[in-house]
Design a protein around this motif. Structure first.
Motif, PDB file in Angstrom:
ATOM      1  N   SER A   1       0.823  -1.202   0.000  1.00 54.04           N
ATOM      2  CA  SER A   1       0.000   0.000   0.000  1.00 54.04           C
ATOM      3  C   SER A   1       0.861   1.258   0.000  1.00 54.04           C
ATOM      4  N   THR A   2       0.438   2.254  -0.788  1.00 59.47           N
ATOM      5  CA  THR A   2       1.138   3.538  -0.853  1.00 59.47           C
ATOM      6  C   THR A   2       0.146   4.658  -0.566  1.00 59.47           C
ATOM      7  N   ASP A   3       0.670   5.843  -0.258  1.00 58.60           N
ATOM      8  CA  ASP A   3      -0.215   6.976  -0.008  1.00 58.60           C
ATOM      9  C   ASP A   3      -1.008   7.340  -1.264  1.00 58.60           C
ATOM     10  N   LYS A   4      -0.431   7.111  -2.427  1.00 60.36           N
ATOM     11  CA  LYS A   4      -1.122   7.426  -3.678  1.00 60.36           C
ATOM     12  C   LYS A   4      -2.307   6.488  -3.896  1.00 60.36           C
ATOM     13  N   TYR A   5      -2.117   5.222  -3.602  1.00 64.58           N
ATOM     14  CA  TYR A   5      -3.218   4.246  -3.693  1.00 64.58           C
ATOM     15  C   TYR A   5      -4.316   4.569  -2.684  1.00 64.58           C
ATOM     16  N   GLU A   6      -3.900   4.843  -1.451  1.00 63.18           N
ATOM     17  CA  GLU A   6      -4.885   5.151  -0.417  1.00 63.18           C
ATOM     18  C   GLU A   6      -5.693   6.393  -0.780  1.00 63.18           C
ATOM     19  N   ALA A   7      -5.032   7.407  -1.342  1.00 62.89           N
ATOM     20  CA  ALA A   7      -5.733   8.633  -1.739  1.00 62.89           C
ATOM     21  C   ALA A   7      -6.764   8.334  -2.823  1.00 62.89           C
ATOM     22  N   ALA A   8      -6.421   7.456  -3.771  1.00 62.64           N
ATOM     23  CA  ALA A   8      -7.348   7.107  -4.851  1.00 62.64           C
ATOM     24  C   ALA A   8      -8.579   6.395  -4.303  1.00 62.64           C
ATOM     25  N   VAL A   9      -8.362   5.417  -3.427  1.00 60.61           N
ATOM     26  CA  VAL A   9      -9.484   4.663  -2.866  1.00 60.61           C
ATOM     27  C   VAL A   9     -10.375   5.567  -2.024  1.00 60.61           C
ATOM     28  N   GLU A  10      -9.765   6.403  -1.201  1.00 60.22           N
ATOM     29  CA  GLU A  10     -10.543   7.320  -0.360  1.00 60.22           C
ATOM     30  C   GLU A  10     -11.342   8.307  -1.209  1.00 60.22           C
ATOM     31  N   ALA A  11     -10.754   8.743  -2.327  1.00 59.78           N
ATOM     32  CA  ALA A  11     -11.458   9.691  -3.199  1.00 59.78           C
ATOM     33  C   ALA A  11     -12.700   9.054  -3.812  1.00 59.78           C
ATOM     34  N   ILE A  12     -12.576   7.817  -4.256  1.00 56.64           N
ATOM     35  CA  ILE A  12     -13.738   7.123  -4.833  1.00 56.64           C
ATOM     36  C   ILE A  12     -14.814   6.918  -3.773  1.00 56.64           C
ATOM     37  N   ALA A  13     -14.383   6.667  -2.540  1.00 55.88           N
ATOM     38  CA  ALA A  13     -15.327   6.426  -1.448  1.00 55.88           C
ATOM     39  C   ALA A  13     -16.071   7.683  -1.015  1.00 55.88           C
ATOM     40  N   GLU A  14     -15.710   8.841  -1.554  1.00 54.59           N
ATOM     41  CA  GLU A  14     -16.484  10.039  -1.274  1.00 54.59           C
ATOM     42  C   GLU A  14     -17.838  10.001  -1.967  1.00 54.59           C
ATOM     43  N   SER A  15     -18.004   9.060  -2.865  1.00 51.04           N
ATOM     44  CA  SER A  15     -19.304   8.852  -3.503  1.00 51.04           C
ATOM     45  C   SER A  15     -20.193   8.045  -2.552  1.00 51.04           C
ATOM     46  N   SER A  16     -21.365   7.677  -3.021  1.00 49.45           N
ATOM     47  CA  SER A  16     -22.284   6.884  -2.198  1.00 49.45           C
ATOM     48  C   SER A  16     -22.017   5.392  -2.314  1.00 49.45           C
ATOM     49  N   ALA A  17     -21.033   5.004  -3.127  1.00 47.92           N
ATOM     50  CA  ALA A  17     -20.786   3.590  -3.388  1.00 47.92           C
ATOM     51  C   ALA A  17     -19.940   2.936  -2.298  1.00 47.92           C
ATOM     52  N   THR A  18     -20.062   1.612  -2.209  1.00 47.69           N
ATOM     53  CA  THR A  18     -19.134   0.805  -1.427  1.00 47.69           C
ATOM     54  C   THR A  18     -17.959   0.469  -2.338  1.00 47.69           C
ATOM     55  N   VAL A  19     -16.754   0.816  -1.917  1.00 49.43           N
ATOM     56  CA  VAL A  19     -15.554   0.552  -2.703  1.00 49.43           C
ATOM     57  C   VAL A  19     -14.920  -0.749  -2.215  1.00 49.43           C
ATOM     58  N   ILE A  20     -14.666  -1.652  -3.143  1.00 47.80           N
ATOM     59  CA  ILE A  20     -14.054  -2.935  -2.822  1.00 47.80           C
ATOM     60  C   ILE A  20     -12.662  -2.947  -3.424  1.00 47.80           C
ATOM     61  N   SER A  21     -11.641  -3.045  -2.580  1.00 46.52           N
ATOM     62  CA  SER A  21     -10.277  -2.958  -3.083  1.00 46.52           C
ATOM     63  C   SER A  21      -9.317  -3.664  -2.131  1.00 46.52           C
ATOM     64  N   GLU A  22      -8.287  -4.276  -2.675  1.00 45.33           N
ATOM     65  CA  GLU A  22      -7.258  -4.917  -1.877  1.00 45.33           C
ATOM     66  C   GLU A  22      -5.901  -4.706  -2.544  1.00 45.33           C
ATOM     67  N   VAL A  23      -4.835  -4.841  -1.770  1.00 39.72           N
ATOM     68  CA  VAL A  23      -3.490  -4.760  -2.327  1.00 39.72           C
ATOM     69  C   VAL A  23      -3.087  -6.157  -2.792  1.00 39.72           C
ATOM     70  N   ARG A  24      -2.785  -6.262  -4.096  1.00 33.20           N
ATOM     71  CA  ARG A  24      -2.427  -7.546  -4.688  1.00 33.20           C
ATOM     72  C   ARG A  24      -0.916  -7.752  -4.650  1.00 33.20           C
ATOM     73  N   ASP A  25      -0.516  -9.023  -4.730  1.00 35.68           N
ATOM     74  CA  ASP A  25       0.859  -9.341  -5.070  1.00 35.68           C
ATOM     75  C   ASP A  25       0.961  -9.336  -6.592  1.00 35.68           C
ATOM     76  N   ASN A  26       2.110  -9.716  -7.136  1.00 33.52           N
ATOM     77  CA  ASN A  26       2.271  -9.822  -8.583  1.00 33.52           C
ATOM     78  C   ASN A  26       1.193 -10.747  -9.147  1.00 33.52           C
ATOM     79  N   THR A  27       0.410 -10.227 -10.080  1.00 34.97           N
ATOM     80  CA  THR A  27      -0.838 -10.875 -10.459  1.00 34.97           C
ATOM     81  C   THR A  27      -0.950 -11.069 -11.956  1.00 34.97           C
ATOM     82  N   ASP A  28      -1.417 -12.238 -12.361  1.00 39.96           N
ATOM     83  CA  ASP A  28      -1.779 -12.470 -13.759  1.00 39.96           C
ATOM     84  C   ASP A  28      -3.190 -11.928 -13.975  1.00 39.96           C
ATOM     85  N   PRO A  29      -3.390 -11.011 -14.928  1.00 41.16           N
ATOM     86  CA  PRO A  29      -4.704 -10.398 -15.122  1.00 41.16           C
ATOM     87  C   PRO A  29      -5.837 -11.398 -15.353  1.00 41.16           C
TER      88      PRO A  29
END
Length: 216
Positions: free
Chosen positions: A52-80
């Motif tokens: 987790s980085t401050d830039k990631y946290e800022a993005a998630v928090e910004a989206i959560a300013e809406s009325s939606a529930t934001v679902i997000s986790e920090v992944r390891d190296n991931t195959d799409p």
């Protein structure tokens, strides 16, 4: 701007943070509000190695300013394509609990956006919304075996005209009877990193159209 036609589980768990209009969780709630809006957010490759980085946290928090529930986790190296199967299971769980597919949005930045694009074909539901933030790179699509021709759903692409890493999705993603496609071209002067600058004047350029597309 022009138009063309979650944090780590150990931090969030299933806790809602009252500082935001919506809430942030790391996995699908066991008893979701069937009338609620849900936005998945996938970070880029930096957090795969750094956590987790401050830039990631800022993005998630910004989206959560809406009325939606934001679902997000920090992944390891991931195959799409592998992660797309996980998203499919999570989306199916929401739908099985009565959430309307049009109330579900899958978004991502950079590599997270490639995951979102992969999931659109895997989930194969034309009512699901997708937002790709700096999301089109033919080289990376080829590297990860993600085929844009399989995409299904309502897809909004947002990219910056000064981005030398990711380009317009126009011509890569094509509208069809199973796919609605729109695109926003930002001219922030910051290129690829506009999506990682934790300042409101940059965040609002991509966050506001994302939440509008999600209906949140």
């Amino acid at each position: 701007m022009k138009f063309n036609s979650i944090l780590p589980c150990t931090i969030f768990g299933l806790l809602a943070f009252n500082a935001y209009a919506g809430s942030v969780v790391s996995e699908v709630p066991p008893n979701p509000d069937s009338s609620g809006r849900y936005i998945f957010y996938m970070h880029g490759s930096v957090e795969e190695s750094e956590g987790s980085t401050d830039k990631y946290e800022a993005a998630v928090e910004a989206i959560a300013e809406s009325s939606a529930t934001v679902i997000s986790e920090v992944r390891d190296n991931t195959d799409p394509n592998t992660y797309a199967e996980k998203l499919k299971a999570q989306v199916n769980k929401l739908i099985s609990k009565g959430v309307h597919p049009e109330n579900i949005t899958i978004s991502g930045f950079s590599k997270g956006s490639i995951i979102a694009l992969a999931s659109s074909g895997t989930i194969n539901n034309k009512k699901i919304n997708y937002v790709l933030l700096a999301g089109c790179s033919e080289d990376l699509n080829e590297k990860y075996s993600v085929d844009p021709a399989k995409a299904v759903g309502r897809i909004l692409s947002i990219y910056d005209s000064g981005d030398d890493k990711f380009e317009s999705c126009d011509g890569i993603i094509k509208a069809s009877d199973k796919l609605i496609f729109e695109e926003i071209d930002l001219d922030s002067g910051k290129g690829h990193k506009v999506f990682r600058i934790p300042k409101e004047k940059f965040i609002e350029q991509w966050r506001d159209p994302l939440t509008d597309w999600a209906g949140a």
